[in-house]
Scaffold this motif. Structure first.
Motif, PDB file in Angstrom:
ATOM      1  N   HIS A  51      33.756 111.005  78.197  1.00  0.00           N
ATOM      2  CA  HIS A  51      34.880 110.359  78.891  1.00  0.00           C
ATOM      3  C   HIS A  51      34.488 109.793  80.253  1.00  0.00           C
ATOM      4  CE1 HIS A  51      37.767 111.937  75.944  1.00  0.00           C
ATOM      5  NE2 HIS A  51      37.060 113.061  75.984  1.00  0.00           N
ATOM      6  N   THR A  52      33.198 109.706  80.534  1.00  0.00           N
ATOM      7  CA  THR A  52      32.742 109.306  81.876  1.00  0.00           C
ATOM      8  C   THR A  52      33.264 107.938  82.293  1.00  0.00           C
ATOM      9  OG1 THR A  52      30.730 110.619  81.604  1.00  0.00           O
ATOM     10  CG2 THR A  52      30.724 108.966  83.341  1.00  0.00           C
ATOM     11  N   LEU A  53      33.185 106.939  81.410  1.00  0.00           N
ATOM     12  CA  LEU A  53      33.640 105.591  81.767  1.00  0.00           C
ATOM     13  C   LEU A  53      35.107 105.589  82.171  1.00  0.00           C
ATOM     14  CD1 LEU A  53      32.028 103.125  79.171  1.00  0.00           C
ATOM     15  CD2 LEU A  53      31.583 103.261  81.619  1.00  0.00           C
ATOM     16  N   MET A  54      35.933 106.246  81.371  1.00  0.00           N
ATOM     17  CA  MET A  54      37.363 106.306  81.663  1.00  0.00           C
ATOM     18  C   MET A  54      37.632 107.111  82.931  1.00  0.00           C
ATOM     19  SD  MET A  54      40.433 105.446  80.777  1.00  0.00           S
ATOM     20  CE  MET A  54      40.341 104.920  79.075  1.00  0.00           C
ATOM     21  N   ASP A  55      36.914 108.214  83.105  1.00  0.00           N
ATOM     22  CA  ASP A  55      37.108 109.050  84.295  1.00  0.00           C
ATOM     23  C   ASP A  55      36.783 108.288  85.575  1.00  0.00           C
ATOM     24  OD1 ASP A  55      37.866 111.108  82.663  1.00  0.00           O
ATOM     25  OD2 ASP A  55      35.958 112.184  82.774  1.00  0.00           O
ATOM     26  N   GLN A  56      35.703 107.504  85.532  1.00  0.00           N
ATOM     27  CA  GLN A  56      35.323 106.738  86.726  1.00  0.00           C
ATOM     28  C   GLN A  56      36.371 105.676  87.055  1.00  0.00           C
ATOM     29  OE1 GLN A  56      31.385 105.458  85.577  1.00  0.00           O
ATOM     30  NE2 GLN A  56      30.417 107.265  86.451  1.00  0.00           N
ATOM     31  N   LEU A 101      37.202  97.746  91.107  1.00  0.00           N
ATOM     32  CA  LEU A 101      37.684  98.012  89.744  1.00  0.00           C
ATOM     33  C   LEU A 101      37.403  96.829  88.829  1.00  0.00           C
ATOM     34  CD1 LEU A 101      39.221  99.894  87.808  1.00  0.00           C
ATOM     35  CD2 LEU A 101      41.336  98.778  88.572  1.00  0.00           C
ATOM     36  N   THR A 102      37.624  95.616  89.335  1.00  0.00           N
ATOM     37  CA  THR A 102      37.351  94.422  88.537  1.00  0.00           C
ATOM     38  C   THR A 102      35.871  94.321  88.198  1.00  0.00           C
ATOM     39  OG1 THR A 102      39.193  93.244  89.585  1.00  0.00           O
ATOM     40  CG2 THR A 102      37.519  91.900  88.493  1.00  0.00           C
ATOM     41  N   LEU A 103      35.017  94.559  89.187  1.00  0.00           N
ATOM     42  CA  LEU A 103      33.569  94.526  88.938  1.00  0.00           C
ATOM     43  C   LEU A 103      33.160  95.626  87.957  1.00  0.00           C
ATOM     44  CD1 LEU A 103      32.272  93.901  92.571  1.00  0.00           C
ATOM     45  CD2 LEU A 103      32.267  92.267  90.679  1.00  0.00           C
ATOM     46  N   TYR A 104      33.778  96.787  88.103  1.00  0.00           N
ATOM     47  CA  TYR A 104      33.457  97.918  87.223  1.00  0.00           C
ATOM     48  C   TYR A 104      33.815  97.604  85.768  1.00  0.00           C
ATOM     49  CZ  TYR A 104      33.508 102.599  85.209  1.00  0.00           C
ATOM     50  OH  TYR A 104      33.273 103.679  84.404  1.00  0.00           O
ATOM     51  N   THR A 105      35.031  97.095  85.553  1.00  0.00           N
ATOM     52  CA  THR A 105      35.449  96.801  84.180  1.00  0.00           C
ATOM     53  C   THR A 105      34.660  95.630  83.589  1.00  0.00           C
ATOM     54  OG1 THR A 105      37.259  95.431  85.029  1.00  0.00           O
ATOM     55  CG2 THR A 105      37.782  97.701  84.449  1.00  0.00           C
ATOM     56  N   THR A 106      34.209  94.710  84.452  1.00  0.00           N
ATOM     57  CA  THR A 106      33.483  93.537  83.961  1.00  0.00           C
ATOM     58  C   THR A 106      32.022  93.838  83.666  1.00  0.00           C
ATOM     59  OG1 THR A 106      34.937  92.107  85.263  1.00  0.00           O
ATOM     60  CG2 THR A 106      32.868  91.140  84.476  1.00  0.00           C
ATOM     61  N   TYR A 107      31.349  94.575  84.564  1.00  0.00           N
ATOM     62  CA  TYR A 107      29.897  94.738  84.445  1.00  0.00           C
ATOM     63  C   TYR A 107      29.448  96.123  83.973  1.00  0.00           C
ATOM     64  CZ  TYR A 107      29.754  90.308  86.904  1.00  0.00           C
ATOM     65  OH  TYR A 107      29.928  89.003  87.246  1.00  0.00           O
ATOM     66  N   VAL A 108      30.293  97.130  84.135  1.00  0.00           N
ATOM     67  CA  VAL A 108      29.911  98.482  83.711  1.00  0.00           C
ATOM     68  C   VAL A 108      30.622  98.855  82.406  1.00  0.00           C
ATOM     69  CG1 VAL A 108      29.866 100.925  84.325  1.00  0.00           C
ATOM     70  CG2 VAL A 108      29.440  99.192  86.078  1.00  0.00           C
ATOM     71  N   LYS A 128      21.529 112.129  71.563  1.00  0.00           N
ATOM     72  CA  LYS A 128      21.426 110.709  71.236  1.00  0.00           C
ATOM     73  C   LYS A 128      22.800 110.105  71.515  1.00  0.00           C
ATOM     74  CE  LYS A 128      17.957 111.632  67.700  1.00  0.00           C
ATOM     75  NZ  LYS A 128      17.796 113.055  68.059  1.00  0.00           N
ATOM     76  N   VAL A 129      22.814 108.902  72.063  1.00  0.00           N
ATOM     77  CA  VAL A 129      24.067 108.316  72.544  1.00  0.00           C
ATOM     78  C   VAL A 129      24.434 107.084  71.721  1.00  0.00           C
ATOM     79  CG1 VAL A 129      25.260 107.337  74.540  1.00  0.00           C
ATOM     80  CG2 VAL A 129      23.557 109.141  74.875  1.00  0.00           C
ATOM     81  N   TRP A 130      25.689 107.050  71.290  1.00  0.00           N
ATOM     82  CA  TRP A 130      26.247 105.892  70.588  1.00  0.00           C
ATOM     83  C   TRP A 130      27.295 105.258  71.504  1.00  0.00           C
ATOM     84  CZ3 TRP A 130      24.818 104.522  65.533  1.00  0.00           C
ATOM     85  CH2 TRP A 130      24.018 105.446  64.843  1.00  0.00           C
ATOM     86  N   THR A 131      27.116 103.956  71.786  1.00  0.00           N
ATOM     87  CA  THR A 131      28.081 103.210  72.586  1.00  0.00           C
ATOM     88  C   THR A 131      28.739 102.178  71.683  1.00  0.00           C
ATOM     89  OG1 THR A 131      26.700 103.494  74.563  1.00  0.00           O
ATOM     90  CG2 THR A 131      28.401 101.790  74.648  1.00  0.00           C
ATOM     91  N   ILE A 132      30.068 102.176  71.660  1.00  0.00           N
ATOM     92  CA  ILE A 132      30.787 101.316  70.732  1.00  0.00           C
ATOM     93  C   ILE A 132      31.600 100.287  71.502  1.00  0.00           C
ATOM     94  CG2 ILE A 132      32.496 101.254  68.886  1.00  0.00           C
ATOM     95  CD1 ILE A 132      30.764 104.477  69.465  1.00  0.00           C
TER      96      ILE A 132
END
Length: 199
Positions: A51-56, A101-108, A128-132
């Motif tokens: 949940h790291t992306l959402m938490d950040q 926040l805009t930069l984060y959602t666009t580039y991260v 092993k990491v799966w990114t969807i």
């Protein structure tokens, strides 16, 4: 795969009923498919969701809201012009954070809606990491799903995707045909795993 297994994967709604959407609403259709992918990766493949992306994103939004609340409360307690400096700091900070926040959602975050970790069964090797990722244009019926597999221990990074009409997975009533979608996602997932073994 048995029908029972398919039913178990797709009974993710609170009332346990099949997933049904307004098939003319692209946003609703995309969200339903994204949720179905989340269920497949976490329930069917039994990977652990990260949940790291959402938490950040939530941290950035929370801090911005705190600045806005501070400005509101301080101005109430000490009306303008006494609150001028605090208001200025809070307003500037809020807009800076909205830019972050805009930069984060666009580039991260980009189109990533799910990151899952495939744990080593022995508990020795790193995850092993799966990114969807997914994409569906506003007035288009084509849904693109991309899977990125990363194995840092073996310096392996592979990606695969498919683009199909949502008509392949929804019937005339807007009900998700879980077996068809599960089959396509599983084929994409297993294709990456087989490529990994060849190397």
């Amino acid at each position: 795969m048995s029908d029972k297994g398919v039913e178990d994967v797709f009974k993710w709604s609170e009332d346990g009923k099949p997933v049904k959407v307004d098939k003319w609403n692209a946003t609703t259709v995309k969200n339903a498919l994204d949720d179905a992918v989340r269920m497949i990766m976490t329930k069917h493949f039994k990977y652990d969701e990260n949940h790291t992306l959402m938490d950040q994103r939530l941290v950035i939004c929370t801090v911005a809201c705190l600045f806005a609340a501070t400005a509101l409360v301080y101005d109430f307690l000490r009306p303008f012009p006494e609150s001028r400096l605090v208001l200025l700091v809070c307003v500037v900070s809020y807009f800076v954070l909205m830019g972050v926040l805009t930069l984060y959602t666009t580039y991260v975050e980009r189109n990533h809606f799910l990151i899952v970790h495939q744990k080593d069964q022995a508990g020795v090797d790193p995850d092993k990491v799966w990114t969807i990722d997914s994409c569906m244009k506003r007035f288009d019926d084509m849904y693109t799903l991309s899977l990125l597999f990363e194995d840092n221990q073996n310096n392996l990074r592979q990606e695969s995707s498919f683009t199909k009409s949502v008509g392949c997975w929804f019937d005339e009533n807007g009900e998700l045909v879980g077996e068809n979608f599960l089959m396509d996602v599983t084929a994409l997932h297993d294709g990456l795993k087989s490529e990994k073994k060849k190397k």
